[in-house]
Write an enzyme that holds these catalytic residues in place. Structure first.
Site, PDB file in Angstrom:
ATOM      1  N   TRP A 160     -12.837 -26.018 -41.422  1.00 22.29           N
ATOM      2  CA  TRP A 160     -13.948 -26.971 -41.362  1.00 22.29           C
ATOM      3  C   TRP A 160     -13.805 -28.005 -40.266  1.00 22.29           C
ATOM      4  O   TRP A 160     -14.724 -28.757 -39.995  1.00 22.29           O
ATOM      5  CB  TRP A 160     -14.099 -27.709 -42.710  1.00 22.29           C
ATOM      6  CG  TRP A 160     -12.807 -28.027 -43.389  1.00 22.29           C
ATOM      7  CD1 TRP A 160     -12.210 -27.287 -44.370  1.00 22.29           C
ATOM      8  CD2 TRP A 160     -11.931 -29.137 -43.143  1.00 22.29           C
ATOM      9  NE1 TRP A 160     -11.015 -27.863 -44.733  1.00 22.29           N
ATOM     10  CE2 TRP A 160     -10.814 -29.005 -44.007  1.00 22.29           C
ATOM     11  CE3 TRP A 160     -11.971 -30.233 -42.281  1.00 22.29           C
ATOM     12  CZ2 TRP A 160      -9.764 -29.910 -44.036  1.00 22.29           C
ATOM     13  CZ3 TRP A 160     -10.915 -31.134 -42.292  1.00 22.29           C
ATOM     14  CH2 TRP A 160      -9.835 -30.968 -43.158  1.00 22.29           C
ATOM     15  N   ASN A 161     -12.644 -28.075 -39.616  1.00 20.59           N
ATOM     16  CA  ASN A 161     -12.450 -29.224 -38.711  1.00 20.59           C
ATOM     17  C   ASN A 161     -13.190 -29.091 -37.388  1.00 20.59           C
ATOM     18  O   ASN A 161     -13.692 -30.085 -36.871  1.00 20.59           O
ATOM     19  CB  ASN A 161     -10.963 -29.501 -38.503  1.00 20.59           C
ATOM     20  CG  ASN A 161     -10.220 -28.331 -37.929  1.00 20.59           C
ATOM     21  OD1 ASN A 161     -10.567 -27.185 -38.212  1.00 20.59           O
ATOM     22  ND2 ASN A 161      -9.229 -28.584 -37.128  1.00 20.59           N
ATOM     23  N   LYS A 184     -16.596 -15.694 -41.774  1.00 23.77           N
ATOM     24  CA  LYS A 184     -16.693 -16.494 -43.000  1.00 23.77           C
ATOM     25  C   LYS A 184     -16.271 -17.915 -42.620  1.00 23.77           C
ATOM     26  O   LYS A 184     -15.079 -18.218 -42.518  1.00 23.77           O
ATOM     27  CB  LYS A 184     -15.749 -15.920 -44.057  1.00 23.77           C
ATOM     28  CG  LYS A 184     -16.158 -16.145 -45.511  1.00 23.77           C
ATOM     29  CD  LYS A 184     -16.293 -17.574 -45.937  1.00 23.77           C
ATOM     30  CE  LYS A 184     -14.981 -18.224 -46.299  1.00 23.77           C
ATOM     31  NZ  LYS A 184     -15.125 -19.656 -46.676  1.00 23.77           N
ATOM     32  N   GLY A 237      -6.587 -21.433 -40.103  1.00 22.70           N
ATOM     33  CA  GLY A 237      -6.537 -22.222 -41.329  1.00 22.70           C
ATOM     34  C   GLY A 237      -5.101 -22.573 -41.658  1.00 22.70           C
ATOM     35  O   GLY A 237      -4.235 -22.602 -40.773  1.00 22.70           O
ATOM     36  N   GLU A 256      -3.929 -18.458 -36.533  1.00 19.22           N
ATOM     37  CA  GLU A 256      -3.833 -19.810 -35.970  1.00 19.22           C
ATOM     38  C   GLU A 256      -3.639 -20.736 -37.154  1.00 19.22           C
ATOM     39  O   GLU A 256      -4.601 -21.011 -37.875  1.00 19.22           O
ATOM     40  CB  GLU A 256      -5.147 -20.183 -35.276  1.00 19.22           C
ATOM     41  CG  GLU A 256      -5.498 -19.305 -34.117  1.00 19.22           C
ATOM     42  CD  GLU A 256      -4.988 -19.884 -32.814  1.00 19.22           C
ATOM     43  OE1 GLU A 256      -4.771 -19.101 -31.894  1.00 19.22           O
ATOM     44  OE2 GLU A 256      -4.803 -21.107 -32.741  1.00 19.22           O
ATOM     45  N   LEU A 257      -2.417 -21.201 -37.357  1.00 20.00           N
ATOM     46  CA  LEU A 257      -2.122 -21.893 -38.620  1.00 20.00           C
ATOM     47  C   LEU A 257      -1.823 -23.370 -38.402  1.00 20.00           C
ATOM     48  O   LEU A 257      -2.248 -23.965 -37.425  1.00 20.00           O
ATOM     49  CB  LEU A 257      -0.999 -21.151 -39.344  1.00 20.00           C
ATOM     50  CG  LEU A 257      -1.241 -19.636 -39.509  1.00 20.00           C
ATOM     51  CD1 LEU A 257      -0.049 -18.962 -40.156  1.00 20.00           C
ATOM     52  CD2 LEU A 257      -2.510 -19.354 -40.291  1.00 20.00           C
ATOM     53  N   CYS A 290      -5.166 -29.249 -35.858  1.00 22.15           N
ATOM     54  CA  CYS A 290      -3.921 -28.507 -36.110  1.00 22.15           C
ATOM     55  C   CYS A 290      -2.815 -28.981 -35.176  1.00 22.15           C
ATOM     56  O   CYS A 290      -1.647 -28.903 -35.512  1.00 22.15           O
ATOM     57  CB  CYS A 290      -4.171 -27.023 -35.926  1.00 22.15           C
ATOM     58  SG  CYS A 290      -4.992 -26.650 -34.382  1.00 22.15           S
TER      59      CYS A 290
HETATM   60  P1  NDP Z   1      -7.556 -23.217 -45.551  1.00 20.46           P
HETATM   61  O1  NDP Z   1      -6.489 -22.243 -45.258  1.00 20.46           O
HETATM   62  O2  NDP Z   1      -7.679 -23.719 -46.930  1.00 20.46           O
HETATM   63  O3  NDP Z   1      -8.990 -22.629 -45.178  1.00 20.46           O
HETATM   64  C1  NDP Z   1      -9.265 -22.060 -43.929  1.00 20.46           C
HETATM   65  C2  NDP Z   1     -10.323 -21.004 -44.087  1.00 20.46           C
HETATM   66  O4  NDP Z   1      -9.825 -19.975 -44.938  1.00 20.46           O
HETATM   67  C3  NDP Z   1     -11.603 -21.514 -44.757  1.00 20.46           C
HETATM   68  O5  NDP Z   1     -12.718 -20.805 -44.246  1.00 20.46           O
HETATM   69  C4  NDP Z   1     -11.383 -21.136 -46.199  1.00 20.46           C
HETATM   70  O6  NDP Z   1     -12.589 -21.053 -46.905  1.00 20.46           O
HETATM   71  C5  NDP Z   1     -10.704 -19.802 -46.048  1.00 20.46           C
HETATM   72  N1  NDP Z   1      -9.902 -19.362 -47.176  1.00 20.46           N
HETATM   73  C6  NDP Z   1      -9.348 -20.119 -48.167  1.00 20.46           C
HETATM   74  N2  NDP Z   1      -8.679 -19.323 -49.034  1.00 20.46           N
HETATM   75  C7  NDP Z   1      -8.799 -18.049 -48.581  1.00 20.46           C
HETATM   76  C8  NDP Z   1      -8.318 -16.785 -49.032  1.00 20.46           C
HETATM   77  N3  NDP Z   1      -7.571 -16.644 -50.135  1.00 20.46           N
HETATM   78  N4  NDP Z   1      -8.631 -15.683 -48.323  1.00 20.46           N
HETATM   79  C9  NDP Z   1      -9.368 -15.777 -47.202  1.00 20.46           C
HETATM   80  N5  NDP Z   1      -9.870 -16.948 -46.725  1.00 20.46           N
HETATM   81  C10 NDP Z   1      -9.571 -18.063 -47.410  1.00 20.46           C
HETATM   82  O7  NDP Z   1      -7.385 -24.382 -44.508  1.00 20.46           O
HETATM   83  P2  NDP Z   1      -8.217 -25.717 -44.430  1.00 20.46           P
HETATM   84  O8  NDP Z   1      -9.646 -25.474 -44.687  1.00 20.46           O
HETATM   85  O9  NDP Z   1      -7.520 -26.713 -45.243  1.00 20.46           O
HETATM   86  O10 NDP Z   1      -8.099 -26.018 -42.881  1.00 20.46           O
HETATM   87  C11 NDP Z   1      -7.120 -26.818 -42.386  1.00 20.46           C
HETATM   88  C12 NDP Z   1      -5.941 -25.980 -41.930  1.00 20.46           C
HETATM   89  O11 NDP Z   1      -6.311 -25.207 -40.809  1.00 20.46           O
HETATM   90  C13 NDP Z   1      -4.803 -26.837 -41.466  1.00 20.46           C
HETATM   91  O12 NDP Z   1      -3.592 -26.325 -41.949  1.00 20.46           O
HETATM   92  C14 NDP Z   1      -4.849 -26.710 -39.953  1.00 20.46           C
HETATM   93  O13 NDP Z   1      -3.651 -26.901 -39.296  1.00 20.46           O
HETATM   94  C15 NDP Z   1      -5.351 -25.326 -39.780  1.00 20.46           C
HETATM   95  N6  NDP Z   1      -5.969 -25.195 -38.475  1.00 20.46           N
HETATM   96  C16 NDP Z   1      -5.303 -24.504 -37.516  1.00 20.46           C
HETATM   97  C17 NDP Z   1      -5.810 -24.436 -36.245  1.00 20.46           C
HETATM   98  C18 NDP Z   1      -5.091 -23.682 -35.180  1.00 20.46           C
HETATM   99  O14 NDP Z   1      -5.727 -23.396 -34.155  1.00 20.46           O
HETATM  100  N7  NDP Z   1      -3.813 -23.386 -35.313  1.00 20.46           N
HETATM  101  C19 NDP Z   1      -7.067 -25.072 -35.893  1.00 20.46           C
HETATM  102  C20 NDP Z   1      -7.666 -25.780 -36.972  1.00 20.46           C
HETATM  103  C21 NDP Z   1      -7.138 -25.812 -38.221  1.00 20.46           C
HETATM  104  P3  NDP Z   1     -13.090 -22.318 -47.789  1.00 20.46           P
HETATM  105  O15 NDP Z   1     -12.948 -23.533 -46.928  1.00 20.46           O
HETATM  106  O16 NDP Z   1     -14.492 -21.971 -48.078  1.00 20.46           O
HETATM  107  O17 NDP Z   1     -12.188 -22.365 -48.981  1.00 20.46           O
END
Ligand code: NDP
Length: 500
Positions: A160-161, A184, A237, A256-257, A290
């Site tokens: 979402w960021n 998604k 995420g 990308e975590l 991130c």
């Molecule tokens: P999440 O891992 O909770 O969610 C990320 C995405 O994954 C959302 O679309 C979410 O959907 C979806 N999701 C959640 N659970 C599942 C599952 N079991 N299976 C498949 N998809 C799933 O992360 P956040 O939303 O909290 O995002 C922040 C995180 O993302 C931070 O850790 C940040 O560092 C990382 N990030 C990394 C970046 C990078 O480039 N390395 C860039 C930006 C963020 P929903 O939201 O609908 O639950």
């Protein structure tokens, strides 16, 4: 095409499958909230596994359909150029949608959206530059070469960021290569991805090449990652979700975590610039990046002075509505995120860190009900404190003092993450030594959070694997096939391998 907030406000946003808006089979929708006042502002379809299957099947059909499959790479490039023009035309609307959905500063979103068309143009130019190679072998009558091919249906999951910017990094190359896509987005910020879908259709991409499934991560997201017809997953995420996805399915992933990036200040630097850099590195986007430089290491001889200046600048950061030009920090995107930030600041203080700026929700009549949090500095921190080990994803920085360079490298690398790192110094030798020795996919020297779509970015360790940006991402989202041709006309011994 009307993509204004007025059209989305109060609307029910359906899924986007095979070029059309489709209601979820369950008939269920969920609210998306405005982070500035915590009020719902539109509803988004809550897709189930059957909707996900419909989207993947549409993408699979489109992948094999001659309308896409038999487009030349030059023609795919032309479609991307048309899309770039449409994004440029609608940049202000897309920026406003994202600001409303996740609270990011409008002035930042305008910059992101101004860069987005260039990014699509960059990958449009790459569409006809991806090719295999001829490999010289030890036989004169054999031709050995590689082909670079699209992979198939790519499932993309975005957070979402920065939904559009993060999606662009994988979507543009995927389309340039000839893959088809099911996205998604986060359930909290789906509107901008759905708006982009309208532009992709208008640009002339065949139906089914780009599909959007909205809904919860645990249901729609998980169904997408488990779908057997998804050939590759691009996930951005948290590390926890990334680990779950990777454990669930033997399929190629680009991950990308999270991060807990070290941001280092040596005594020889220009302190004012370094303070500004540290503020930019961790407080921009209210810390919801991130790459946030959330662990700040400062050389002992300037530690006290640096902490004082950092605290002073932090107290003066202007918190406000994300659409105001003067605002430097807007709200956090989610209520849960606000609670998490507060909890981690409490952990820091309980573990003995010294709160020198921030540490509270601002109490202001002009910010009613919004998810705001003051930018926060915790000095005298240590790597073993909980707020220094876990990713907070909020405006919180811990400051640590170090004695010398070798101690510093140990401290900087003492984390499970390896996404980014920054260093402030006037000594080029020291900067290069740091860049060589730090475990981070991106290293910034005398700058921080400088992004370029030409740069290959991606994390080490638990920050993920696979690259986005530059030509690397074209390799990441294509597959390499080896073809061997024997044109000798000779018949070989069938029971002996032919080494060539
Ligand atoms: P999440 O891992 O909770 O969610 C990320 C995405 O994954 C959302 O679309 C979410 O959907 C979806 N999701 C959640 N659970 C599942 C599952 N079991 N299976 C498949 N998809 C799933 O992360 P956040 O939303 O909290 O995002 C922040 C995180 O993302 C931070 O850790 C940040 O560092 C990382 N990030 C990394 C970046 C990078 O480039 N390395 C860039 C930006 C963020 P929903 O939201 O609908 O639950």
């Amino acid at each position: 095409m009307d993509l204004t907030l007025k059209v989305i406000e109060g609307s029910r946003q359906d899924l986007f499958i095979a070029g059309e808006r489709v209601a979820p089979r369950s008939g269920r929708y969920m609210p998306s909230y405005d982070p500035t006042n915590a009020a719902p502002w539109y509803e988004v379809a809550d897709a189930g596994a059957d909707d996900v299957d419909a989207a993947v099947q549409a993408a699979k059909r489109a992948f094999h359909d001659p309308a896409w499959r038999r487009l030349t790479q030059t023609d795919r490039g032309k479609l991307l150029r048309r899309l770039a023009d449409l994004i440029a035309e609608h940049a202000d609307e897309l920026a406003a949608i994202e600001t409303r959905d996740n609270g990011k500063l409008l002035k930042e979103m305008r910059v992101q959206l101004r860069a987005a068309p260039d990014s699509y143009l960059y990958f449009a130019g790459m569409a006809d530059k991806l090719h295999g190679e001829t490999i010289p072998v030890n036989k004169l009558d054999m031709l050995n070469f590689t082909l670079r091919e699209p992979i198939g249906v790519v499932g993309m999951i975005s957070p979402w960021n920065s939904p559009l910017m993060l999606l662009t990094g994988t979507l543009a190359p995927c389309l340039a290569i000839g893959n088809t896509v099911v996205v998604k987005p986060s359930e909290h910020t789906s509107a901008s991805t759905l708006a982009l879908a309208e532009l992709i259709a208008k640009a002339g991409f065949p139906a089914g090449v780009f599909n959007v499934i909205t809904g919860k991560g645990a249901t729609a997201g998980e169904a997408l990652t488990l779908h057997p017809d998804v050939a590759k997953i691009a996930f951005t995420g948290s590390t926890a979700t990334g680990r779950r996805i990777a454990a669930n399915r033997l399929v190629s992933c680009q991950m990308e975590l999270g991060g807990k990036s070290p941001h280092v200040v040596f005594a020889d630097t220009d302190i004012e610039r370094a303070v500004n850099g540290v503020v930019a590195g961790v407080f921009a986007a209210a810390g919801q990046t991130c790459i946030a430089g959330s662990r700040c290491f400062v050389e002992k001889s300037i530690y006290a002075a640096f902490v004082e200046k950092l605290a002073d600048r932090t107290r003066r950061v202007r918190i406000g509505h994300p659409t105001d030009e003067d605002t430097e920090i807007g709200p956090l995107a989610l209520a849960a995120q606000l609670d998490k930030v507060e909890q981690y600041v409490d952990y820091g203080v309980a573990d003995g860190a010294r709160l020198v700026a921030g540490g509270h929700r601002p109490r202001r009549d002009d910010l009613p009900g919004g998810w705001y949090y003051e930018p926060t500095v915790l000095a005298d921190a240590r790597n073993d404190m909980r707020f220094m080990r876990d990713e907070i994803f909020g405006p919180v920085v811990g400051v640590v003092s170090f004695d010398n360079e070798s101690e510093l490298i140990g401290l900087a690398n003492d984390t499970h993450y390896g996404l980014a790192a920054g260093v402030w110094t006037r000594d080029i030798d020291r900067a290069l030594r740091f860049a060589r020795n730090v475990d981070a996919g991106t290293v910034w020297v005398n700058t921080y959070r400088s992004a370029a779509y030409m740069s290959p970015s991606g994390g080490f360790k638990e920050s993920g694997y696979g690259k986005r940006g530059g030509f690397e991402v074209m390799r990441e989202f294509s597959r390499l096939k080896n073809v061997v041709i024997d044109y000798s006309g000779a018949t070989q011994d069938p029971f002996v391998i032919r080494l060539c």
